[in-house]
Design a protein around this motif. Structure first.
Motif, short mmCIF file in Angstrom:
data_model
loop_
_atom_site.label_atom_id
_atom_site.label_comp_id
_atom_site.label_asym_id
_atom_site.label_seq_id
_atom_site.Cartn_x
_atom_site.Cartn_y
_atom_site.Cartn_z
N ILE A 232 8.15 24.86 57.46
CA ILE A 232 8.92 26.21 57.10
C ILE A 232 8.96 26.80 55.82
O ILE A 232 8.72 27.89 55.49
CB ILE A 232 10.57 26.04 57.61
CG1 ILE A 232 10.44 25.69 59.12
CG2 ILE A 232 11.43 27.08 57.29
CD1 ILE A 232 10.24 26.74 60.01
N GLU A 233 8.78 25.92 54.91
CA GLU A 233 8.95 26.02 53.53
C GLU A 233 7.66 26.48 52.79
O GLU A 233 7.65 27.41 52.08
CB GLU A 233 9.27 24.67 52.67
CG GLU A 233 10.68 24.20 52.98
CD GLU A 233 10.79 23.05 52.23
OE1 GLU A 233 10.16 22.45 51.39
OE2 GLU A 233 11.88 22.40 52.68
N GLY A 234 6.57 26.00 53.39
CA GLY A 234 5.12 26.57 53.04
C GLY A 234 4.74 25.93 51.85
O GLY A 234 3.95 25.08 51.42
N LEU A 235 5.37 26.25 50.88
CA LEU A 235 5.14 26.14 49.32
C LEU A 235 6.22 25.16 49.02
O LEU A 235 7.37 25.16 49.19
CB LEU A 235 5.10 27.07 48.39
CG LEU A 235 4.22 27.09 46.92
CD1 LEU A 235 2.88 26.54 47.27
CD2 LEU A 235 4.40 28.21 46.33
N ALA A 236 5.88 24.08 48.09
CA ALA A 236 6.88 23.11 47.81
C ALA A 236 7.61 23.64 46.60
O ALA A 236 7.16 24.60 45.82
CB ALA A 236 6.35 21.71 47.20
N ARG A 422 4.81 34.44 43.27
CA ARG A 422 5.91 34.81 42.52
C ARG A 422 7.27 35.11 43.27
O ARG A 422 8.31 34.70 42.93
CB ARG A 422 5.54 36.15 41.90
CG ARG A 422 6.51 36.52 40.93
CD ARG A 422 6.06 37.70 40.04
NE ARG A 422 7.20 38.48 39.13
CZ ARG A 422 7.04 39.30 38.34
NH1 ARG A 422 5.85 40.20 38.21
NH2 ARG A 422 8.12 40.04 37.68
N MET A 423 7.10 35.66 44.28
CA MET A 423 8.21 35.95 45.18
C MET A 423 9.05 34.77 45.50
O MET A 423 9.79 34.74 45.57
CB MET A 423 7.72 36.90 46.34
CG MET A 423 7.58 38.33 46.08
SD MET A 423 7.19 39.17 47.79
CE MET A 423 6.06 40.49 47.13
N PHE A 424 8.12 33.90 46.27
CA PHE A 424 8.69 32.33 46.29
C PHE A 424 9.33 31.67 45.30
O PHE A 424 10.22 30.94 45.42
CB PHE A 424 7.60 31.60 46.99
CG PHE A 424 7.19 31.80 48.32
CD1 PHE A 424 8.03 31.35 49.51
CD2 PHE A 424 6.04 32.60 48.70
CE1 PHE A 424 7.63 31.72 50.93
CE2 PHE A 424 5.60 32.73 50.19
CZ PHE A 424 6.68 32.36 51.12
N GLY A 425 8.55 31.96 43.99
CA GLY A 425 9.41 31.35 42.97
C GLY A 425 10.26 31.72 42.32
O GLY A 425 11.11 31.41 41.50
N GLY A 431 17.19 34.28 46.99
CA GLY A 431 18.68 34.18 47.12
C GLY A 431 19.28 35.43 47.71
O GLY A 431 19.92 35.27 48.67
N HIS A 432 18.73 36.56 47.00
CA HIS A 432 19.33 37.80 47.54
C HIS A 432 18.73 38.20 48.91
O HIS A 432 19.69 38.57 49.67
CB HIS A 432 18.57 39.10 46.36
CG HIS A 432 18.74 40.35 47.02
ND1 HIS A 432 19.89 41.27 47.42
CD2 HIS A 432 17.85 41.17 47.60
CE1 HIS A 432 19.64 42.23 47.87
NE2 HIS A 432 18.36 42.29 48.01
N LEU A 433 17.61 37.81 49.16
CA LEU A 433 17.25 38.12 50.70
C LEU A 433 18.12 37.18 51.75
O LEU A 433 18.32 37.73 52.78
CB LEU A 433 15.82 37.88 50.88
CG LEU A 433 14.91 38.70 49.93
CD1 LEU A 433 13.21 38.29 50.33
CD2 LEU A 433 14.91 40.06 50.30
N VAL A 440 14.81 34.36 55.21
CA VAL A 440 14.30 33.33 54.45
C VAL A 440 12.61 33.63 54.42
O VAL A 440 12.19 33.87 55.32
CB VAL A 440 14.38 32.02 55.04
CG1 VAL A 440 13.52 30.75 54.19
CG2 VAL A 440 15.67 31.46 55.05
N LEU A 441 11.96 33.58 53.28
CA LEU A 441 10.51 33.80 53.12
C LEU A 441 9.97 32.66 53.56
O LEU A 441 10.16 31.53 53.27
CB LEU A 441 10.18 34.32 51.87
CG LEU A 441 11.11 35.65 51.41
CD1 LEU A 441 10.34 35.98 50.02
CD2 LEU A 441 10.54 36.67 52.20
N SER A 442 8.59 32.76 54.16
CA SER A 442 7.68 31.31 54.41
C SER A 442 6.21 32.29 54.14
O SER A 442 6.11 33.35 54.19
CB SER A 442 8.00 31.00 55.42
OG SER A 442 7.11 29.60 55.64
#
Length: 721
Positions: A232-236, A422-425, A431-433, A440-442
């Motif tokens: 789900i998270e994709g990137l740590a 950058r979006m993930f970071g 938080g806004h989304l 949640v982004l993945s």
């Protein structure tokens, strides 16, 4: 040391499964917290003997259903009962007897026919863990012959023993919690040890955690990540990529040999079961996902066949999936794993940057979801407007409705990938989304573990095909040559080697952008002033290769502190240099080379002239590099990562064909009449015939891409129907 580990497993399993042994058999329900170990498998699998060994090792009572349940109930031998009532009636009476059976804290050896009675098995499974002794059918037949057994329950006149064993397999796989893959020739003691290991693994889910490549190992044990988390998270959260904390499981030679004659979906299932904990994805769910992912959606029944090219060179065709690229091998399965792991409360938007093939593959994979899974997931793909082939563009932009969409950007792949990272970071954005839209982004790029893991399967499958066809005996080495951009395909080959596939060298092939080649030659990753130059092989037009980070972590033996230092420096200064000792270790596993555009097109022409086989531009890059770097002392499998039709204009130039049609569909038909093999790709042709021209094009501005993300969320999750 081996005896110590075995003893520790036995102590832990006994603690979990133990109960007071004064009365194992009872008419009462099992005490809370006590479990049985239920050994399931065909007749002749060794369930009774293995059960006694396991029970003795754990200090638990052993129950044999034939001896301890059925015969006392019927007051006659099982064989006599079968002869008296016949097969169908026998199954019913056997099931009735088991529905009145209760035990706790025992090792129970089921009969071979118990799993055919659904109500009885439902009752039994509530009392414990079902361990399937998956023994090779030929071994079973030999054992039954020695035992002078020529018919088993349910075997009608005219049906062979082999057929009835194959028929029963579906029932064993329906009820299994944990499979024990038995190698040909395994002794009962070895099988019993595997049962103990399987039980221990099932109960020790915490032992299969994942860490970031940038982790220094000093974090809290309470912050462990597991398979569902990393999917789900994709990137740590620290910017690193997830990897298994304890590496990959290793299959023995005898276990690998069990896979040689299996189909691709069967191979995939058995390999993935070893890598995904059954409490994360149950055996039955994983089987359903795997057989759906690698089914009729592939235009070739073999899914990823290996074919002889010339001399000791073979080509593995990874382009038979619905979008005609190797990405389908991961992305027909990954969306199903993703949907399975989703928490219930949120919507998820998958963001993907692509240099071509990933885009259409991820759009196809996620659009194939149905029901609630489809309603809760959306996919937005960003691709460089001038950095993909026309056919790739048409494939991606043909997805216009529902939960999947592609948008092009007037920049290159690296810009698209940087924007997504950058979006993930940005905590403010995520938080806004989450707060504003419940979204949640993945990601489904190869930075996501569920994207990389399925690719391990086809490297293993390539070697198993060579064994099946008599090219090598198991244990003899082979090389793989892989056109490499983001390094995920190459990294999955490294992991296949970790699992026991005897890969000698992973050979990475680059075009003139050659960032991978330079890195493995010098240990220096240098992006300073380096410009990406578009090529005829756009899927490897990448300068910042994400999965190199996983390889450095692997080669440095898990030195997360070093990885964090190097890749933080790459982000900040566009450059790093690995230590000399690490470089030597890297070069022991991976070779790398590159070829020019002229050499790429010349290879397409030469191979077609000599064999009638048409390669795409990426496969041709690998062919050139394999010719230069591979020494001929063992077979080499060249990964053919895309169908030639996806890059038709370049192939026309390579084959020096004049009067090229303008329409992409006509281009494919013309090429198909020229190529003796491989055949035209049916799904790509159909998709192109249905496509409509025109798509959204964005300027290369981060804020504009964020706006596209919000618009996609509105369309997917907030639209009033």
């Amino acid at each position: 040391m081996g005896f110590l580990r075995a003893g520790q497993r036995a102590v832990r399993a006994a603690a979990i499964f133990s109960t007071k042994h004064t009365s194992c058999l009872s008419t009462k329900a099992p005490h809370p917290g006590t479990k049985n170990i239920l050994l399931m498998g065909p007749p002749g699998a060794g369930k009774t003997t293995v059960g006694r060994i396991v029970a003795r090792r754990l200090g638990l009572p052993a129950v044999d259903v034939d001896d301890d349940v059925l015969e006392p109930t019927w007051r006659m031998p099982v064989a006599a009962k079968l002869a008296a009532v016949g097969g169908e009636r026998f199954l019913e009476e056997e099931g009735d007897a088991l529905r009145n059976f209760s035990a706790s804290g025992c090792v129970v050896s089921l009969t071979g026919s118990n799993p055919l009675h659904a109500a009885a098995m439902q009752h039994l499974t509530e009392s414990g863990l079902v361990v399937y002794l998956d023994v090779d059918s030929e071994d079973i037949i030999q054992r039954l012959t020695r035992m002078k057994v020529n018919r088993i329950v349910g075997q009608e006149a005219g049906a062979s023993m082999r057929d009835i064993l194959l028929y029963r397999k579906q029932f064993y796989e329906r009820w299994v919690d944990v499979r024990v893959l038995c190698g040909t020739g395994d002794t009962v003691e070895e099988v019993a040890e595997k049962v103990l290991q399987a039980v221990d693994r099932y109960q020790n889910q915490a032992g299969e955690s994942y860490v970031s490549t940038r982790s220094d190992g000093e974090g809290s044990a309470n912050q462990k990540s597991f398979f569902s988390d990393v999917v789900i998270e994709g990137l740590a959260s620290d910017g690193g990529l997830y990897v298994p904390e304890k590496g990959f499981p290793v299959l023995s030679a005898r276990e690998w040999l069990r896979l040689v004659d299996l189909s691709y979906p069967e191979r995939a299932l058995l390999i993935l079961e070893k890598c995904i904990h059954p409490l994360e994805v149950s055996a039955s769910a994983l089987r359903e996902m795997t057989f759906t992912a690698y089914g009729s959606n592939f235009s070739c029944e073999a899914v990823a066949p290996v074919k002889h090219l010339m001399k000791n060179q073979f080509v593995q065709e990874l382009f038979h999936g619905p979008t005609a690229s190797f990405k389908d091998l991961a992305l027909q399965l990954m969306p199903r794993l993703f949907a399975h792991c989703l928490p219930q409360m949120c919507n998820y938007l998958i963001l993907v940057a692509t240099s071509g093939d990933t885009g259409s593959a991820v759009l196809s994979g996620f659009s194939g979801l149905s029901g609630v899974d489809r309603q809760r997931t959306g996919v937005l793909v960003f691709f460089p407007e001038e950095g993909v082939s026309e056919i790739q563009k048409l494939q991606m932009t043909s997805f216009r409705e529902g939960n999947a969409r592609a948008v092009s950007v007037r920049s290159d792949f690296d810009f698209c990938q940087r924007a997504i990272k950058r979006m993930f970071g940005e905590a403010g954005l995520t938080g806004h989304l989450a707060v504003e839209y419940g979204t949640v982004l993945s990601t489904a790029n190869s930075i996501n573990w569920a994207r990389l893991l399925p690719q391990v399967v086809y490297h293993a499958s390539a070697y198993l095909d060579l064994c099946r066809d008599g090219v090598v005996q198991f244990g003899e080495p082979f090389d793989v040559c892989i056109p490499s951009g983001n390094f995920g395909n190459a990294m999955s080959a490294v992991y296949a080697k970790q699992m026991g596939v005897p890969i000698r060298k992973v050979i990475c092939a680059s075009n003139h952008n050659r960032i991978i080649t330079d890195f493995f030659a010098s240990g220096e990753y240098d992006l300073r002033g380096r410009r990406l130059t578009p090529s005829e092989s756009p899927a490897i037009d990448i300068l910042k290769s994400s999965n190199v980070e996983r390889f450095v972590h692997h080669a440095s033996r898990g030195d997360g502190r070093l990885v964090r230092e190097l890749f933080s420096r790459l982000d900040a200064q566009q450059h790093f240099q690995v230590p000399e000792r690490l470089l030597r270790r890297m070069q022991q596993e991976v070779q790398a080379g590159w070829c020019s555009e002229d050499d790429c097109l010349a290879a397409i022409r030469s191979v077609h002239t000599h064999t009638g086989y048409v390669m795409d531009t990426h496969t041709a890059v690998a062919k050139v590099v394999a010719d230069r770097l591979q020494d001929g002392s063992c077979p080499v499998v060249i990964c053919s990562t895309a169908h030639y039709g996806k890059f038709a204009p370049a192939v026309f130039r390579a084959l020096q064909i004049q009067n090229v049609p303008e329409d992409p569909v006509e281009q494919l038909r013309t090429l198909a009449s020229t190529a003796r093999r491989p055949e035209i790709h049916r799904d790509m042709m159909r998709r192109l015939q249905e496509s409509v021209r025109g798509h959204t094009v964005c300027t290369a501005e981060y804020g504009v891409l964020v706006e596209e993300v919000e618009a996609m969320i509105h369309d997917c999750f907030l639209r009033v129907l």
